[in-house]
Design a protein around this motif. Structure first.
Motif, short mmCIF file in Angstrom:
data_model
loop_
_atom_site.label_atom_id
_atom_site.label_comp_id
_atom_site.label_asym_id
_atom_site.label_seq_id
_atom_site.Cartn_x
_atom_site.Cartn_y
_atom_site.Cartn_z
N LYS A 27 1.02 -1.53 0.37
CA LYS A 27 -0.02 0.33 -0.11
C LYS A 27 0.30 0.91 -0.26
N LEU A 28 0.90 2.08 -0.88
CA LEU A 28 0.86 3.09 -1.25
C LEU A 28 0.00 4.31 -0.32
N ARG A 29 1.28 5.82 -0.96
CA ARG A 29 0.43 6.60 0.36
C ARG A 29 -0.72 7.18 -1.21
N ALA A 30 -1.65 7.95 -1.05
CA ALA A 30 -3.01 8.19 -1.91
C ALA A 30 -2.61 8.80 -2.89
N GLU A 31 -1.37 10.06 -2.38
CA GLU A 31 -0.54 10.49 -3.42
C GLU A 31 0.37 10.23 -4.81
N ASP A 32 0.12 8.81 -4.28
CA ASP A 32 1.26 8.26 -5.37
C ASP A 32 0.23 6.95 -5.82
N ARG A 33 0.05 7.95 -7.46
CA ARG A 33 -1.04 6.93 -8.36
C ARG A 33 -0.38 5.45 -9.16
N ARG A 34 0.95 5.13 -8.44
CA ARG A 34 0.98 2.95 -8.62
C ARG A 34 0.57 2.05 -8.19
N GLN A 35 1.21 1.52 -9.00
CA GLN A 35 0.58 0.13 -7.55
C GLN A 35 2.07 -0.65 -8.00
N LEU A 36 2.12 -1.11 -6.56
CA LEU A 36 3.38 -1.66 -6.20
C LEU A 36 2.70 -3.24 -5.91
N PHE A 37 3.11 -3.95 -6.82
CA PHE A 37 3.33 -5.87 -5.55
C PHE A 37 4.18 -6.44 -5.62
N LEU A 38 4.72 -6.83 -3.92
CA LEU A 38 6.12 -7.43 -3.94
C LEU A 38 6.10 -8.99 -4.45
N LYS A 39 6.69 -9.96 -4.76
CA LYS A 39 7.97 -11.12 -4.21
C LYS A 39 8.76 -11.58 -3.26
N PRO A 40 7.25 -11.91 -2.45
CA PRO A 40 8.29 -12.04 -1.33
C PRO A 40 9.23 -13.34 -1.42
N GLU A 41 10.41 -13.57 -2.25
CA GLU A 41 11.62 -14.51 -1.72
C GLU A 41 11.60 -14.60 -0.43
N ASN A 42 11.58 -14.44 0.41
CA ASN A 42 11.28 -14.69 2.08
C ASN A 42 11.02 -15.33 2.79
N GLN A 43 9.72 -15.86 1.64
CA GLN A 43 9.00 -17.04 2.44
C GLN A 43 9.79 -18.54 1.55
#
Length: 320
Positions: A27-43
């Motif tokens: 979840k990014l700040r409201a003013e940031d209109r981009r989307q970010l998905f994380l690939k969790p290789e820590n799992q």
């Protein structure tokens, strides 16, 4: 060059060994209109992506080569990947590690049954020691990044991202020796050439960026790269095979400061599913703090390459 078929073969080999990690929206700040998905290789079972390439490499060896045993050189996560894969396949493993490797990584590698040999902090030093022992005892070397089977194994991350998020526009990956970004970039670009691939590395260990800019491999001294908190990215130069893939498929490499890495670790630790070690947080740091250097895309993925962080360090960073 690694092919898409090489990566698909690796995907079949590692199925049931490596975890099929699922994307998590950040979840990014409201003013940031981009989307970010994380690939969790820590799992992954070893807490890092390195299991993919290590298992693919060792599983591809002949029965005769497996009997000889394997050896590698690593600051920690690849060490655990080789130890885990070797144990699963019934193969002897010897690991050359720097004596500066975090205790959490040294102990985890030993717990997996590998024999450990310690040397100084330089990545060239541990490689030289591994080559010496391989020549003396006949071990098969499992390189941490400069190897087609390693690259293909890491490339399975790219196939999974495409399957889960086919509309992805930009993928950011950490860069150390270049194995991860080589594999991911190959998988992505050969599937959809319009996807942008961005490498991220610490300012204090920016040899990959320097190499890409110069058009040839640039080596940094161990005393310089060892200053970064991102211990998994302290390699002195990228591999020759990796460099060819990076030159062909990677759009750019950006660098992040130590403070930016620390802040990214802190932010990711708010969710237990995305806890990252400093090396694993650099791609997120690049996305959050270097927007002006990135492609103007809406749908983005950043790879968390590992989560093997010392609990004391994590607590310190959270309190800052």
């Amino acid at each position: 060059m690694v092919t898409l078929n090489d990566i698909r073969t690796a995907e079949s080999r590692i199925r049931g060994i490596a975890v099929r990690t699922r994307l998590i929206e950040f979840k990014l700040r409201a003013e940031d209109r981009r989307q970010l998905f994380l690939k969790p290789e820590n799992q992954q079972p070893i807490g890092a992506f390195k299991l993919r390439g290590a298992y693919n490499k060792i599983a591809s060896l002949s029965a005769e080569d497996r009997k000889r045993g394997v050896i590698t050189y690593s600051s920690g996560n690849h060490a655990q990947g080789v130890a885990y894969a070797a144990r699963a396949l019934g193969v002897k493993a010897v690991i050359v590690m720097p004596d500066s490797a975090p205790a959490i990584k040294r102990e985890a590698t030993a717990a997996l049954g590998a024999q450990i040999v310690f040397v100084g902090p330089g990545s060239t030093e541990r490689q030289a020691k591994a080559e010496e022992l391989a020549a003396q005892y006949g071990y098969v070397i499992v390189p941490p990044y400069n190897d087609k089977q390693i690259i293909a194994g890491q490339g399975t991350i790219g196939l999974e991202i495409l399957e889960d998020l086919p509309e992805v526009e930009t993928v950011l990956a950490p860069v150390g020796g270049g194995g991860l970004i080589s594999g991911v970039a190959t998988a992505m670009k050969l599937s959809n050439s319009s996807i942008k691939i961005i490498g991220v590395e610490p300012e204090l260990a920016a040899d990959a960026q320097a190499s890409l800019r110069a058009g040839k491999i640039v080596q940094f001294p161990a005393s310089e790269v060892s200053r970064t908190i991102a211990d998994g990215l302290r390699t002195q130069s990228i591999g020759a095979i990796n460099f060819e893939h990076i030159r062909r498929y990677v759009d750019d490499i950006v660098t992040v400061t130590e403070d930016e890495i620390r802040e990214a670790v802190k932010l990711l630790s708010a969710n237990s599913n995305t806890v990252a070690e400093p090396s694993g947080a650099v791609a997120v740091a690049g996305f959050l703090f270097h927007r002006d250097q990135l492609p103007k895309t809406k749908i983005n993925v950043a790879i968390i390459s590992g989560g093997n962080i010392d609990p004391k360090l994590l607590e310190e960073l959270r309190l800052q």
